[in-house]
Write an enzyme that holds these catalytic residues in place. Structure first.
Site, PDB file in Angstrom:
ATOM      1  N   GLU A 108       3.528 -12.053   0.116  1.00 55.81           N
ATOM      2  CA  GLU A 108       2.811 -11.832  -0.905  1.00 55.81           C
ATOM      3  C   GLU A 108       3.307 -12.370  -2.293  1.00 55.81           C
ATOM      4  O   GLU A 108       2.708 -12.830  -3.227  1.00 55.81           O
ATOM      5  CB  GLU A 108       2.582 -10.220  -1.065  1.00 55.81           C
ATOM      6  CG  GLU A 108       1.775  -9.676   0.058  1.00 55.81           C
ATOM      7  CD  GLU A 108       1.809  -7.988   0.130  1.00 55.81           C
ATOM      8  OE1 GLU A 108       0.546  -7.678   0.537  1.00 55.81           O
ATOM      9  OE2 GLU A 108       2.533  -7.503  -0.486  1.00 55.81           O
ATOM     10  N   ASN A 154      -8.382  -8.850  -4.077  1.00 58.46           N
ATOM     11  CA  ASN A 154      -7.541  -7.890  -3.711  1.00 58.46           C
ATOM     12  C   ASN A 154      -6.675  -8.589  -2.479  1.00 58.46           C
ATOM     13  O   ASN A 154      -6.961  -9.706  -2.069  1.00 58.46           O
ATOM     14  CB  ASN A 154      -8.441  -6.827  -2.715  1.00 58.46           C
ATOM     15  CG  ASN A 154      -7.377  -5.862  -1.872  1.00 58.46           C
ATOM     16  OD1 ASN A 154      -6.710  -5.447  -2.595  1.00 58.46           O
ATOM     17  ND2 ASN A 154      -7.931  -5.669  -0.648  1.00 58.46           N
ATOM     18  N   LEU A 186      -5.576   1.743  -3.935  1.00 62.09           N
ATOM     19  CA  LEU A 186      -5.932   2.326  -2.753  1.00 62.09           C
ATOM     20  C   LEU A 186      -7.348   2.977  -2.911  1.00 62.09           C
ATOM     21  O   LEU A 186      -7.892   3.453  -1.988  1.00 62.09           O
ATOM     22  CB  LEU A 186      -4.854   3.247  -2.401  1.00 62.09           C
ATOM     23  CG  LEU A 186      -3.333   2.923  -2.038  1.00 62.09           C
ATOM     24  CD1 LEU A 186      -2.648   4.053  -1.536  1.00 62.09           C
ATOM     25  CD2 LEU A 186      -3.463   1.659  -0.940  1.00 62.09           C
ATOM     26  N   ASP A 239     -11.965  -4.134   2.418  1.00 60.30           N
ATOM     27  CA  ASP A 239     -11.326  -5.190   2.922  1.00 60.30           C
ATOM     28  C   ASP A 239     -12.351  -6.366   3.670  1.00 60.30           C
ATOM     29  O   ASP A 239     -12.161  -6.548   4.665  1.00 60.30           O
ATOM     30  CB  ASP A 239     -10.349  -4.666   3.864  1.00 60.30           C
ATOM     31  CG  ASP A 239      -9.403  -3.912   3.471  1.00 60.30           C
ATOM     32  OD1 ASP A 239      -8.942  -3.803   2.297  1.00 60.30           O
ATOM     33  OD2 ASP A 239      -8.919  -2.740   4.160  1.00 60.30           O
ATOM     34  N   HIS A 254      -4.562  -7.728   1.018  1.00 60.33           N
ATOM     35  CA  HIS A 254      -4.369  -6.981   2.160  1.00 60.33           C
ATOM     36  C   HIS A 254      -3.116  -7.363   2.896  1.00 60.33           C
ATOM     37  O   HIS A 254      -3.070  -8.475   3.153  1.00 60.33           O
ATOM     38  CB  HIS A 254      -5.673  -6.981   2.739  1.00 60.33           C
ATOM     39  CG  HIS A 254      -5.797  -6.205   4.021  1.00 60.33           C
ATOM     40  ND1 HIS A 254      -5.848  -4.398   3.757  1.00 60.33           N
ATOM     41  CD2 HIS A 254      -5.485  -5.981   5.325  1.00 60.33           C
ATOM     42  CE1 HIS A 254      -5.753  -3.946   4.887  1.00 60.33           C
ATOM     43  NE2 HIS A 254      -5.632  -4.851   5.899  1.00 60.33           N
ATOM     44  N   GLY A 270       4.365  -0.985  -7.012  1.00 63.45           N
ATOM     45  CA  GLY A 270       3.985  -2.252  -8.076  1.00 63.45           C
ATOM     46  C   GLY A 270       4.895  -3.301  -7.698  1.00 63.45           C
ATOM     47  O   GLY A 270       4.799  -4.122  -8.929  1.00 63.45           O
ATOM     48  N   SER A 271       5.196  -3.451  -6.670  1.00 68.12           N
ATOM     49  CA  SER A 271       6.302  -4.749  -6.712  1.00 68.12           C
ATOM     50  C   SER A 271       5.287  -5.966  -6.923  1.00 68.12           C
ATOM     51  O   SER A 271       6.000  -6.983  -7.704  1.00 68.12           O
ATOM     52  CB  SER A 271       7.050  -4.835  -5.387  1.00 68.12           C
ATOM     53  OG  SER A 271       6.391  -5.078  -4.153  1.00 68.12           O
ATOM     54  N   ASN A 272       4.282  -6.128  -6.497  1.00 67.75           N
ATOM     55  CA  ASN A 272       3.348  -7.169  -6.370  1.00 67.75           C
ATOM     56  C   ASN A 272       2.947  -7.347  -7.787  1.00 67.75           C
ATOM     57  O   ASN A 272       3.206  -8.641  -8.484  1.00 67.75           O
ATOM     58  CB  ASN A 272       2.282  -7.135  -5.622  1.00 67.75           C
ATOM     59  CG  ASN A 272       2.557  -7.716  -4.157  1.00 67.75           C
ATOM     60  OD1 ASN A 272       2.719  -8.821  -3.932  1.00 67.75           O
ATOM     61  ND2 ASN A 272       2.502  -6.753  -3.090  1.00 67.75           N
TER      62      ASN A 272
HETATM   63  C1  GAR Z   1       1.233  -4.442  -0.539  1.00 71.61           C
HETATM   64  O1  GAR Z   1       1.625  -4.774   0.524  1.00 71.61           O
HETATM   65  C2  GAR Z   1      -0.377  -4.679  -0.508  1.00 71.61           C
HETATM   66  O2  GAR Z   1      -0.531  -5.689   0.448  1.00 71.61           O
HETATM   67  C3  GAR Z   1      -0.900  -3.424   0.094  1.00 71.61           C
HETATM   68  O3  GAR Z   1      -0.117  -2.292  -0.654  1.00 71.61           O
HETATM   69  C4  GAR Z   1       1.302  -2.861  -0.853  1.00 71.61           C
HETATM   70  C5  GAR Z   1       1.656  -2.412  -2.110  1.00 71.61           C
HETATM   71  O4  GAR Z   1       3.006  -2.960  -2.334  1.00 71.61           O
HETATM   72  N1  GAR Z   1      -2.112  -3.181  -0.310  1.00 71.61           N
HETATM   73  C6  GAR Z   1      -2.993  -2.373   0.710  1.00 71.61           C
HETATM   74  O5  GAR Z   1      -2.586  -1.944   1.775  1.00 71.61           O
HETATM   75  C7  GAR Z   1      -4.421  -2.459   0.458  1.00 71.61           C
HETATM   76  N2  GAR Z   1      -5.255  -1.928   1.429  1.00 71.61           N
HETATM   77  P1  GAR Z   1       3.440  -2.798  -3.738  1.00 71.61           P
HETATM   78  O6  GAR Z   1       2.992  -1.771  -4.512  1.00 71.61           O
HETATM   79  O7  GAR Z   1       5.074  -2.966  -3.762  1.00 71.61           O
HETATM   80  O8  GAR Z   1       2.898  -4.044  -4.381  1.00 71.61           O
END
Ligand code: GAR
Length: 201
Positions: free
Chosen positions: A178, A106, A89, A149, A108, A16-18
């Site tokens: 991101e 979303n 996911l 996607d 990606h 969940g850093s995003n």
């Molecule tokens: C992110 O890089 C996002 O783009 C990816 O998961 C990561 C989650 O990082 N998403 C996918 O791969 C979706 N197909 P985070 O939990 O640190 O935000």
């Protein structure tokens, strides 16, 4: 309209850093509020971030999400207007896509349409990019439709892939892209919807 608050639900399965960056970005926003964090994983670190920020959480079960009402009643009750997948996911069921048409986006971690689809998430994406010998990778922010996607692309940004890169260093570069782009792209997308429809409901 300007006086109404747009409520976002953030869906995340892991770190969940995003989600953390998005929460920070909208913390004092005049009309966009992160109202709910949704996860399929009760142990996901993202839940600590949301509770630290005083944001409500919802842990979803496979059964209700895929075979029941997809929690639409809960989202309506919490007045959710817009859904953001940030490292979520599970595939989004059609019931939810229909309830929020054009209002689910979303991120990606690659340049779609390459390196997308089932099983293409997180580190697997970066490993595939490296194995294919790509010279650039990047991020794609897109609307969600019924295929993994696949929906209309809203925004892309790229970064170089060098021969020194491994999946971890590439993941780090992608995360930086991101963090920089996702929150303002969410804001712009919501503002456009508000402008086009005149209302968010
Ligand atoms: C992110 O890089 C996002 O783009 C990816 O998961 C990561 C989650 O990082 N998403 C996918 O791969 C979706 N197909 P985070 O939990 O640190 O935000």
């Amino acid at each position: 309209m300007e006086n109404e608050i747009i409520h976002i639900a953030l869906f995340a399965s892991g770190t969940g850093s995003n989600a953390g960056k998005i929460i920070e970005y909208f913390h004092l926003h005049p009309f966009i509020k992160v109202a709910l964090v949704v996860s399929n994983n009760p142990d996901a670190p993202v839940l600590k971030i949301s509770s630290g920020a005083g944001i409500g959480t919802l842990i979803i079960s496979r059964e209700r999400f895929f075979k029941g009402d997809a929690y639409i009643d809960v989202f309506h009750e919490k007045k959710i207007d817009f859904i953001v997948l940030a490292g979520f996911l599970w595939k989004v069921p059609l019931t939810l896509i229909r309830a929020y048409p054009g209002k689910i986006i979303n991120i990606h971690p690659a340049l779609l349409p390459k390196f997308g689809g089932k099983g293409m998430y997180g580190k697997h994406v970066h490993e595939a990019v490296l194995a294919a010998g790509e010279k650039i990778s990047g991020i794609t922010i897109h609307y969600v439709d019924e295929q993994y996607d696949h929906g209309k692309i809203i925004f892309q940004a790229s970064c170089p892939v060098t021969k020194e890169d491994d999946a971890n260093t590439l993941a780090e570069k992608i995360h930086q892209l991101e963090y920089h782009h996702f929150p303002p792209v969410i804001e712009k997308t919501i503002k456009n919807i508000v402008k086009t429809t005149g209302t968010h409901s």
